[in-house]
Design a protein around this motif. Structure first.
Motif, PDB file in Angstrom:
ATOM      1  N   PRO A 167     -12.821   7.575  -3.641  1.00  0.00           N
ATOM      2  CA  PRO A 167     -11.783   6.569  -3.330  1.00  0.00           C
ATOM      3  C   PRO A 167     -10.452   6.819  -4.040  1.00  0.00           C
ATOM      4  CG  PRO A 167     -13.842   5.488  -4.004  1.00  0.00           C
ATOM      5  CD  PRO A 167     -14.045   6.958  -4.187  1.00  0.00           C
ATOM      6  N   ILE A 168     -10.472   7.529  -5.160  1.00  0.00           N
ATOM      7  CA  ILE A 168      -9.235   7.776  -5.904  1.00  0.00           C
ATOM      8  C   ILE A 168      -8.212   8.502  -5.015  1.00  0.00           C
ATOM      9  CG2 ILE A 168     -10.009  10.024  -6.867  1.00  0.00           C
ATOM     10  CD1 ILE A 168      -8.040   7.548  -8.972  1.00  0.00           C
ATOM     11  N   PHE A 169      -8.704   9.330  -4.069  1.00  0.00           N
ATOM     12  CA  PHE A 169      -7.774  10.087  -3.212  1.00  0.00           C
ATOM     13  C   PHE A 169      -6.935   9.168  -2.319  1.00  0.00           C
ATOM     14  CE2 PHE A 169     -10.756  13.775  -3.954  1.00  0.00           C
ATOM     15  CZ  PHE A 169      -9.827  14.525  -4.660  1.00  0.00           C
ATOM     16  N   SER A 170      -7.456   7.956  -2.026  1.00  0.00           N
ATOM     17  CA  SER A 170      -6.686   7.041  -1.165  1.00  0.00           C
ATOM     18  C   SER A 170      -5.446   6.516  -1.881  1.00  0.00           C
ATOM     19  CB  SER A 170      -7.570   5.866  -0.722  1.00  0.00           C
ATOM     20  OG  SER A 170      -7.801   5.012  -1.820  1.00  0.00           O
ATOM     21  N   LYS A 171      -5.426   6.605  -3.214  1.00  0.00           N
ATOM     22  CA  LYS A 171      -4.272   6.111  -3.974  1.00  0.00           C
ATOM     23  C   LYS A 171      -3.395   7.263  -4.483  1.00  0.00           C
ATOM     24  CE  LYS A 171      -5.286   1.701  -3.876  1.00  0.00           C
ATOM     25  NZ  LYS A 171      -5.567   1.690  -2.437  1.00  0.00           N
ATOM     26  N   ALA A 172      -3.869   8.513  -4.272  1.00  0.00           N
ATOM     27  CA  ALA A 172      -3.188   9.658  -4.883  1.00  0.00           C
ATOM     28  C   ALA A 172      -2.040  10.170  -4.015  1.00  0.00           C
ATOM     29  CB  ALA A 172      -4.188  10.777  -5.133  1.00  0.00           C
ATOM     30  N   ASP A 173      -0.926  10.497  -4.647  1.00  0.00           N
ATOM     31  CA  ASP A 173       0.168  11.155  -3.940  1.00  0.00           C
ATOM     32  C   ASP A 173      -0.195  12.622  -3.695  1.00  0.00           C
ATOM     33  OD1 ASP A 173       2.589   9.114  -4.161  1.00  0.00           O
ATOM     34  OD2 ASP A 173       1.426   9.041  -6.013  1.00  0.00           O
ATOM     35  N   TYR A 174      -0.854  13.197  -4.706  1.00  0.00           N
ATOM     36  CA  TYR A 174      -1.302  14.581  -4.598  1.00  0.00           C
ATOM     37  C   TYR A 174      -2.757  14.655  -5.039  1.00  0.00           C
ATOM     38  CZ  TYR A 174       3.768  14.970  -4.679  1.00  0.00           C
ATOM     39  OH  TYR A 174       5.096  14.789  -4.411  1.00  0.00           O
ATOM     40  N   GLY A 175      -3.622  15.069  -4.109  1.00  0.00           N
ATOM     41  CA  GLY A 175      -5.037  15.164  -4.430  1.00  0.00           C
ATOM     42  C   GLY A 175      -5.483  16.620  -4.443  1.00  0.00           C
ATOM     43  N   ILE A 176      -6.282  16.994  -5.433  1.00  0.00           N
ATOM     44  CA  ILE A 176      -6.843  18.344  -5.461  1.00  0.00           C
ATOM     45  C   ILE A 176      -8.361  18.214  -5.451  1.00  0.00           C
ATOM     46  CG2 ILE A 176      -6.974  20.536  -6.699  1.00  0.00           C
ATOM     47  CD1 ILE A 176      -4.316  19.876  -8.039  1.00  0.00           C
ATOM     48  N   VAL A 177      -8.979  18.733  -4.364  1.00  0.00           N
ATOM     49  CA  VAL A 177     -10.434  18.680  -4.263  1.00  0.00           C
ATOM     50  C   VAL A 177     -10.992  19.934  -4.911  1.00  0.00           C
ATOM     51  CG1 VAL A 177     -12.412  18.475  -2.710  1.00  0.00           C
ATOM     52  CG2 VAL A 177     -10.209  17.449  -2.071  1.00  0.00           C
ATOM     53  N   GLY A 178     -11.579  19.786  -6.081  1.00  0.00           N
ATOM     54  CA  GLY A 178     -12.115  20.958  -6.764  1.00  0.00           C
ATOM     55  C   GLY A 178     -12.722  20.576  -8.103  1.00  0.00           C
ATOM     56  N   ASP A 179     -13.185  21.585  -8.823  1.00  0.00           N
ATOM     57  CA  ASP A 179     -13.848  21.376 -10.105  1.00  0.00           C
ATOM     58  C   ASP A 179     -12.802  21.189 -11.201  1.00  0.00           C
ATOM     59  OD1 ASP A 179     -15.321  21.439 -12.374  1.00  0.00           O
ATOM     60  OD2 ASP A 179     -15.974  23.530 -12.183  1.00  0.00           O
ATOM     61  N   GLU A 215       0.849  -1.195   0.000  1.00  0.00           N
ATOM     62  CA  GLU A 215       0.000   0.000   0.000  1.00  0.00           C
ATOM     63  C   GLU A 215       0.884   1.244   0.000  1.00  0.00           C
ATOM     64  OE1 GLU A 215      -3.145   0.773  -0.286  1.00  0.00           O
ATOM     65  OE2 GLU A 215      -3.800  -1.313  -0.506  1.00  0.00           O
ATOM     66  N   LYS A 216       0.419   2.266  -0.701  1.00  0.00           N
ATOM     67  CA  LYS A 216       1.160   3.529  -0.689  1.00  0.00           C
ATOM     68  C   LYS A 216       0.846   4.287   0.602  1.00  0.00           C
ATOM     69  CE  LYS A 216       1.838   5.165  -5.313  1.00  0.00           C
ATOM     70  NZ  LYS A 216       1.653   6.266  -6.214  1.00  0.00           N
ATOM     71  N   PRO A 217       1.818   5.028   1.144  1.00  0.00           N
ATOM     72  CA  PRO A 217       1.479   5.906   2.270  1.00  0.00           C
ATOM     73  C   PRO A 217       0.517   6.998   1.794  1.00  0.00           C
ATOM     74  CG  PRO A 217       3.725   6.288   1.483  1.00  0.00           C
ATOM     75  CD  PRO A 217       3.201   5.113   0.725  1.00  0.00           C
ATOM     76  N   ALA A 218      -0.255   7.545   2.735  1.00  0.00           N
ATOM     77  CA  ALA A 218      -1.246   8.562   2.366  1.00  0.00           C
ATOM     78  C   ALA A 218      -0.563   9.751   1.690  1.00  0.00           C
ATOM     79  CB  ALA A 218      -1.995   9.010   3.605  1.00  0.00           C
ATOM     80  N   GLY A 219      -1.208  10.313   0.706  1.00  0.00           N
ATOM     81  CA  GLY A 219      -0.638  11.445  -0.022  1.00  0.00           C
ATOM     82  C   GLY A 219      -1.065  12.793   0.555  1.00  0.00           C
ATOM     83  N   LYS A 220      -0.745  13.848  -0.159  1.00  0.00           N
ATOM     84  CA  LYS A 220      -1.135  15.196   0.285  1.00  0.00           C
ATOM     85  C   LYS A 220      -2.404  15.606  -0.442  1.00  0.00           C
ATOM     86  CE  LYS A 220       3.609  16.507   1.151  1.00  0.00           C
ATOM     87  NZ  LYS A 220       4.862  16.877   0.496  1.00  0.00           N
TER      88      LYS A 220
END
Lengths: 262, 321
Positions: free
Chosen positions: B291-303, A229-234
């Motif tokens: 759920p995609i945010f759980s795999k993301a290194d960088y997540g942007i919540v927006g339009d 599993e990857k560690p949580a991201g930003k």
């Protein structure tokens, strides 16, 4: 015309996969089994060709465990005439499966004019059985087919290759076509179809009956394990315009300086 | 020391880079390479740089175009005169198509889509994904030699160090293509001239939130700036926004680019399975609980319709500045 469709029964795409206790395969107790999605295109194509060619017969073949016969019943409910199940463990290699399919076809006593399969099964994703079977039966084959015409023994098949380009093949029957999404729109099994399927003949045989022994296993898969599993991201909040500009600029900087991918 | 042959797939006489990825894991073994047709000087130099001791080139007029049986027969006739322990190819449209047929002609095994590879002495250790990567398993080749292996492009990465050799070039004129029964009459070029998704270094993907196929042009614009290939989720493909050739996931393509940018993709299990091995994942979604945010290194919540054009501009700035 003798049409054979080779299908596999696979866990539903929404299945959460867990290795079993000795890691020899996955936990299969509570899995919802379905007809492999790519095989639906193969079944549909067989039924379309049968409808256009009188005196055709569609036989569905499957190699796998007997836990239930969902895949074969679905194919027969869609309209296939009969089915053969070769009983085997679910973690078999492609060579053994192809050899079992060949054995099952031989046992029907019918000479295949056309063999249809899905391009791959979504459990092991090997994309090998159609080509191995073609080599064993000494037949031409085309894989990843997204378009197909059949007329009196002549096949035109469109194979999807890299970048969405298409190779257009011509061949004569007998031959093997491995079907991809886009080839057709599979029909749903109707209620009368489902009722009728219950009465259609389903022959069962063992791997040994199909001529397959342990020495036919060419590849062994073991130590099934989950990927790390990857560690949580930003995560950046950017629903307001000002936040959005800041978030975008930060992410681009991170991609360049932290992840170093741009 | 194992004797290893790598089948080279070419594009305009250029060897596809997956061959070099494989070579990086074979140092200490005898590495020979085989292509059908000719390869350019650059490719020859690269092959020598990464350890090829021989470069075999099959010349056969019947094989100007790819042909499943023809390639299988010609390579088989070459292999019969040699004794290789392992034969490798990239898990590309061509490698995945003819290697199983070729392996069956030797009654040997073929392991496809290997993602981890190493040698301990002459013993191969390999891992491949199952269920589109939801699970991994180790591979043991139990059939007779040669063992056939296809390796997924981008999964191993470029070799860490060079292993220079001077290779002998061997032109082969007697490899028979045999009777060709399925023949290519025409090749219809795809709309995109970009690298295929499975080989792409950067992918920008759109989901159902793209709303229609027209809107994919904002992804094309971003892709053009960063040299990416555009993909789509199953939801977007099933809604008719993008063709199936663009689909990433368990019933589409499994990809492992260096950078994957998911735009308006919620992250169904079957999609995550197809892209989770990407090195860096950026997700843009208006739903903070997607759920995609759980795999993301960088997540942007927006339009995404606001964020994506901003990203394009920001990338332009740093790439041109």
């Amino acid at each position: 015309m003798n049409i054979f469709v080779c299908v596999k029964q696979v866990p539903d795409t929404e299945t959460k996969v867990t290795p079993n206790s000795d890691q020899s395969f996955i936990e299969t107790q509570s899995i919802k089994w379905i007809l492999n999605p790519y095989d639906e295109f193969a079944v549909e194509q067989a039924l379309l060709i049968k409808a256009a060619n009188s005196e055709s017969n569609v036989t569905v073949l499957r190699v796998g465990s007997v836990k239930d016969t969902e895949a074969l019943r679905t194919a027969m409910a869609m309209g296939a005439d009969d089915a053969v199940l070769v009983e085997a463990e679910d973690n078999l290699d492609s060579y053994s499966i192809a050899k079992a399919l060949k054995g099952a076809i031989d046992k029907t006593g019918k000479k295949p004019d056309l063999i249809l399969t899905g391009k791959q099964a979504i459990d092991d994703d090997c994309l090998q059985v159609p080509q191995i079977l073609a080599q064993m039966l000494n037949l031409p084959s085309v894989s990843v087919v997204v378009g197909m015409d059949y007329e009196s023994g002549k096949i035109t098949a469109k194979r999807e290759i890299d970048g969405g380009s298409i190779e257009v093949y011509e061949l004569n029957t007998p031959g093997i076509i491995a079907c991809n999404k886009g080839l057709n729109t599979p029909r749903y099994a109707s209620l009368p179809g489902i009722m009728k399927a219950k009465k259609k003949p389903l022959t069962q045989m063992s791997l040994a009956d199909a001529g397959v022994s342990d020495s036919d296993r060419k590849v062994k898969y073991f130590d099934f394990h989950l990927p790390p599993e990857k560690p949580a991201g930003k995560k950046f909040e950017a629903t307001e315009k000002a936040d959005a500009e800041k978030a975008v600029s930060e992410v681009v900087q991170l991609l360049r300086n932290e992840a170093k991918v741009i | 020391m194992a004797n290893i042959l790598i089948f080279l797939e070419t594009n305009n006489q250029k060897v596809k880079p997956v061959a070099y990825e494989i070579m990086g894991k074979l140092q200490g073994q005898n590495i020979e390479t085989l292509a059908i047709g000719s390869i350019d000087e650059d490719s020859k130099n690269n092959l020598m740089k990464f350890g090829a001791s021989k470069i075999h080139l099959i010349q056969n007029d019947q094989l100007k175009d790819y042909n499943p049986e023809g390639y299988s027969n010609a390579v088989a006739s070459f292999l019969k005169n040699h004794s290789f322990d392992y034969v490798f190819a990239g898990a590309t449209a061509i490698g995945k198509d003819f290697f199983p047929r070729l392996s069956a002609s030797f009654e040997s095994g073929c392991a496809s889509d290997i993602t981890h590879l190493s040698f301990e002495g002459d013993q191969l250790h390999a891992v491949r994904p199952f269920f589109a990567g939801k699970c991994l398993a180790k591979v043991e080749m139990t059939g007779p030699k040669p063992h056939f292996i296809t390796v997924r492009p981008n999964s191993i990465g470029a070799p860490e160090k060079e292993n220079p050799q001077s290779a002998e070039i061997n032109e082969i004129n007697d490899a028979q293509a045999g009777d060709l029964r399925a023949i290519i009459k025409e090749v219809i070029q795809g709309a995109s001239n970009k690298v295929d998704l499975t080989e792409a270094n950067i992918i920008v993907s759109g989901g159902r939130a793209m709303k229609n196929s027209e809107n994919f042009k904002i992804l094309d614009e971003l892709a053009d700036v960063i040299g990416a290939t555009v993909g789509a989720s199953r939801a977007a493909v099933d809604s008719g926004y993008a063709p199936h050739a663009m689909q990433v996931g368990q019933t589409g393509k499994t990809v492992s680019p260096t950078l994957y940018i998911a735009c308006g993709i919620s992250g169904a299990i079957q999609h995550l399975a197809g892209m989770r091995t990407s090195k860096v994942i950026v997700a843009i979604n208006s739903d903070p609980d997607a759920p995609i945010f759980s795999k993301a290194d960088y997540g942007i919540v927006g339009d995404l319709f606001e964020i994506v054009p901003m990203l394009t501009e920001e990338f332009k700035k740093i790439l041109n500045g």
